[in-house]
Motif scaffolding. Sequence first.
Motif, PDB file in Angstrom:
ATOM      1  N   GLN A  13       0.842  -1.194   0.000  1.00 53.35           N
ATOM      2  CA  GLN A  13       0.000   0.000   0.000  1.00 53.35           C
ATOM      3  C   GLN A  13       0.878   1.244   0.000  1.00 53.35           C
ATOM      4  OE1 GLN A  13      -2.677  -0.666   3.391  1.00 53.35           O
ATOM      5  NE2 GLN A  13      -4.305  -1.085   1.901  1.00 53.35           N
ATOM      6  N   ALA A  14       0.295   2.317  -0.434  1.00 56.85           N
ATOM      7  CA  ALA A  14       1.013   3.590  -0.466  1.00 56.85           C
ATOM      8  C   ALA A  14       1.572   3.924   0.913  1.00 56.85           C
ATOM      9  CB  ALA A  14       0.078   4.708  -0.935  1.00 56.85           C
ATOM     10  N   GLY A  15       2.803   4.415   0.915  1.00 55.45           N
ATOM     11  CA  GLY A  15       3.475   4.750   2.159  1.00 55.45           C
ATOM     12  C   GLY A  15       4.394   3.673   2.674  1.00 55.45           C
ATOM     13  N   ARG A  69      13.609   9.462  -1.349  1.00 55.42           N
ATOM     14  CA  ARG A  69      12.801   8.264  -1.037  1.00 55.42           C
ATOM     15  C   ARG A  69      13.556   6.968  -1.306  1.00 55.42           C
ATOM     16  NH1 ARG A  69       8.180   7.016  -3.671  1.00 55.42           N
ATOM     17  NH2 ARG A  69       8.844   7.971  -5.646  1.00 55.42           N
ATOM     18  N   ALA A  87       8.346   5.301   1.348  1.00 50.65           N
ATOM     19  CA  ALA A  87       7.217   6.182   1.031  1.00 50.65           C
ATOM     20  C   ALA A  87       6.700   5.926  -0.382  1.00 50.65           C
ATOM     21  CB  ALA A  87       7.626   7.649   1.214  1.00 50.65           C
ATOM     22  N   LEU A  88       6.448   4.670  -0.665  1.00 50.08           N
ATOM     23  CA  LEU A  88       6.037   4.307  -2.023  1.00 50.08           C
ATOM     24  C   LEU A  88       4.685   4.911  -2.378  1.00 50.08           C
ATOM     25  CD1 LEU A  88       7.302   0.657  -2.014  1.00 50.08           C
ATOM     26  CD2 LEU A  88       7.971   2.409  -3.658  1.00 50.08           C
ATOM     27  N   GLU A  89       4.556   5.231  -3.659  1.00 53.01           N
ATOM     28  CA  GLU A  89       3.350   5.859  -4.198  1.00 53.01           C
ATOM     29  C   GLU A  89       2.800   4.988  -5.325  1.00 53.01           C
ATOM     30  OE1 GLU A  89       5.081   9.410  -5.668  1.00 53.01           O
ATOM     31  OE2 GLU A  89       5.540  10.223  -3.677  1.00 53.01           O
ATOM     32  N   PRO A  90       1.508   5.117  -5.616  1.00 48.14           N
ATOM     33  CA  PRO A  90       0.970   4.340  -6.750  1.00 48.14           C
ATOM     34  C   PRO A  90       1.742   4.574  -8.053  1.00 48.14           C
ATOM     35  CG  PRO A  90      -0.827   5.198  -5.432  1.00 48.14           C
ATOM     36  CD  PRO A  90       0.440   5.783  -4.855  1.00 48.14           C
ATOM     37  N   ASP A  92       4.757   4.615  -8.431  1.00 47.99           N
ATOM     38  CA  ASP A  92       5.952   3.778  -8.435  1.00 47.99           C
ATOM     39  C   ASP A  92       5.672   2.382  -8.972  1.00 47.99           C
ATOM     40  OD1 ASP A  92       6.764   5.269  -5.280  1.00 47.99           O
ATOM     41  OD2 ASP A  92       7.706   5.709  -7.220  1.00 47.99           O
ATOM     42  N   VAL A 125       1.939  -0.737  -6.173  1.00 51.58           N
ATOM     43  CA  VAL A 125       1.601   0.087  -5.020  1.00 51.58           C
ATOM     44  C   VAL A 125       0.141   0.519  -5.154  1.00 51.58           C
ATOM     45  CG1 VAL A 125       2.199   2.081  -3.617  1.00 51.58           C
ATOM     46  CG2 VAL A 125       3.977   0.889  -4.933  1.00 51.58           C
ATOM     47  N   PRO A 127      -3.371   2.502  -3.692  1.00 54.72           N
ATOM     48  CA  PRO A 127      -3.649   3.738  -2.930  1.00 54.72           C
ATOM     49  C   PRO A 127      -3.956   3.452  -1.470  1.00 54.72           C
ATOM     50  CG  PRO A 127      -4.837   3.719  -5.003  1.00 54.72           C
ATOM     51  CD  PRO A 127      -4.244   2.336  -4.837  1.00 54.72           C
TER      52      PRO A 127
END
Length: 127
Positions: A13-15, A69, A87-90, A92, A125, A127
């Motif tokens: 999941q994100a983050g 990051r 701190a992964l984001e969609p 990525d 990733v 949301p």
Amino acid sequence: QVRLTESGGGSVQAGASLRLSCVASGYNFRYYGVAWFRQTPGEGRQLLAGVGWRSSGDYEYIDNSVKGRFTISRDNAKRSVDLQMNALEPADTAVYFCAARSTRGEVGLFVENYQYWGRGTQVTVSP
């Protein structure tokens, strides 16, 4: 025969954080440039980070798009280069590839600078 094997991908999941590892066989890349790229469908491969070698030792390159990051590190004893992603984001979400050069020294900034490639590992990733 040179082989690069990536591991550590997955769905998060994100983050969240993931740590990708690239292990080399048939090749000791201690003094060679090694990098991580990623690719999404329909797009070219994007350089994220690399580790190169100079007479003063290893140095790291981090693309501005992921600076702050992502970090990269090399373990010569394990013949591995790891990509720590925080701190992964969609955005990525992609297939992540390890690549290595056949000449000593610098990190190459372009796909064509690299002669050896892994098969990739998927990072997803949500949301």
